[in-house]
Design a protein around this motif. Structure first.
Motif, PDB file in Angstrom:
ATOM      1  N   LEU A   1       0.867  -1.172   0.000  1.00 42.30           N
ATOM      2  CA  LEU A   1       0.000   0.000   0.000  1.00 42.30           C
ATOM      3  C   LEU A   1       0.903   1.220   0.000  1.00 42.30           C
ATOM      4  O   LEU A   1       1.758   1.369   0.854  1.00 42.30           O
ATOM      5  N   GLY A   2       0.717   2.045  -0.980  1.00 45.69           N
ATOM      6  CA  GLY A   2       1.564   3.215  -1.066  1.00 45.69           C
ATOM      7  C   GLY A   2       1.612   3.677  -2.493  1.00 45.69           C
ATOM      8  O   GLY A   2       0.761   3.325  -3.297  1.00 45.69           O
ATOM      9  N   ILE A   3       2.606   4.458  -2.808  1.00 44.84           N
ATOM     10  CA  ILE A   3       2.678   5.014  -4.145  1.00 44.84           C
ATOM     11  C   ILE A   3       3.400   4.010  -5.043  1.00 44.84           C
ATOM     12  O   ILE A   3       4.573   4.140  -5.329  1.00 44.84           O
ATOM     13  N   ASN A   4       2.688   3.007  -5.408  1.00 46.16           N
ATOM     14  CA  ASN A   4       3.241   1.936  -6.232  1.00 46.16           C
ATOM     15  C   ASN A   4       2.408   1.734  -7.479  1.00 46.16           C
ATOM     16  O   ASN A   4       1.229   2.038  -7.514  1.00 46.16           O
ATOM     17  N   GLU A   5       3.054   1.194  -8.492  1.00 46.99           N
ATOM     18  CA  GLU A   5       2.337   0.785  -9.677  1.00 46.99           C
ATOM     19  C   GLU A   5       1.287  -0.249  -9.292  1.00 46.99           C
ATOM     20  O   GLU A   5       1.570  -1.188  -8.550  1.00 46.99           O
ATOM     21  N   GLN A   6       0.077  -0.063  -9.799  1.00 49.51           N
ATOM     22  CA  GLN A   6      -0.988  -1.017  -9.555  1.00 49.51           C
ATOM     23  C   GLN A   6      -1.228  -1.844 -10.809  1.00 49.51           C
ATOM     24  O   GLN A   6      -1.153  -1.335 -11.923  1.00 49.51           O
TER      25      GLN A   6
END
Lengths: 113, 114
Positions: free
Chosen positions: A97-102
């Motif tokens: 969870l965070g600013i990651n590619e989904q």
């Protein structure tokens, strides 16, 4: 092939009925998400899960519930469907969870009559 | 009130020319931005991202520019190809206490004409 699967592909549902949209990922990602896509509104977050056993509310959670019993599965339930829930639903996952590619599934097109 | 806006619902470009897709945001706390591409009947796929500490990120034919003072970012595709025809979503992320939030724009449909 690693990725996310969603079922069903599409569904027509009578108002008031209960419906569960299924989502499974095999990437061992910790975080999972449910979005709905509506014309002119983009993708709006319904619920998310940080890790197995935890869930959180997104931007438009009302009328929806989720569970995360294990890492791979993240079902979305409409307890009593209403026509305004007619939409395309996308499940997604990311490493954390965070600013990651989904990574997104192919979507479920749901029509509530 | 939409925090991430893509004001152009569609864009048409000739093959070989530059495509410029724009995105504006209102929340200065956003510190990470992503572009996703979506073909019909498929889920969105990640294209390129940029952190707020940068003003440019390039990956092949795709470049994202960030102007923090204007709260504006753009995606440049050079040269544009017919296979680039898709819907492009801008997304902005912010980390906050207790969780994380990503906001998506409404999308811009790009048509690349052969």
């Amino acid at each position: 092939i690693a990725g996310i699967t969603q079922a069903p592909t599409s569904q027509i549902l009578a108002a008031g009925r209960r419906m569960t949209l299924r989502c499974t990922q095999d990437m061992r990602h910790n975080a999972m998400y449910w979005y709905r896509q509506d014309l002119g509104l983009g993708l709006r977050l319904i619920h998310y899960s940080n890790t197995a056993g935890t869930t959180g509310k997104g931007e438009v959670p009302d009328g929806y519930s989720v569970s995360r019993a294990n890492t791979d599965d993240f079902p979305l339930t409409l307890a009593s469907a209403v026509p305004s829930q007619t939409s395309v639903y996308f499940c997604a996952s990311s490493a954390n969870l965070g600013i990651n590619e989904q990574f997104f599934g192919p979507g479920t097109r749901l029509t509530v009559l | 009130d939409q925090q991430v806006k893509q004001n152009s619902p569609s864009l048409s470009v000739q093959e070989g020319r530059i495509s410029i897709l724009n995105c504006d945001y209102t929340n200065s706390m956003f510190d990470y931005f992503l572009w996703y591409k979506k073909y019909p009947a498929e889920g969105p796929t990640f294209l390129i991202s940029i952190s707020s500490i940068k003003d440019k990120n390039e990956d092949g034919r795709f470049t994202v520019f960030l102007n923090k003072s204007a709260k504006h970012l753009s995606l440049h595709i050079v040269p544009s190809q017919p296979g680039d025809s898709a819907v492009y979503f801008c997304a902005a992320g912010v980390s906050h206490t207790g969780g994380f939030k990503t906001i998506f724009g409404a999308g811009t449909r790009l048509f690349v004409k052969a």
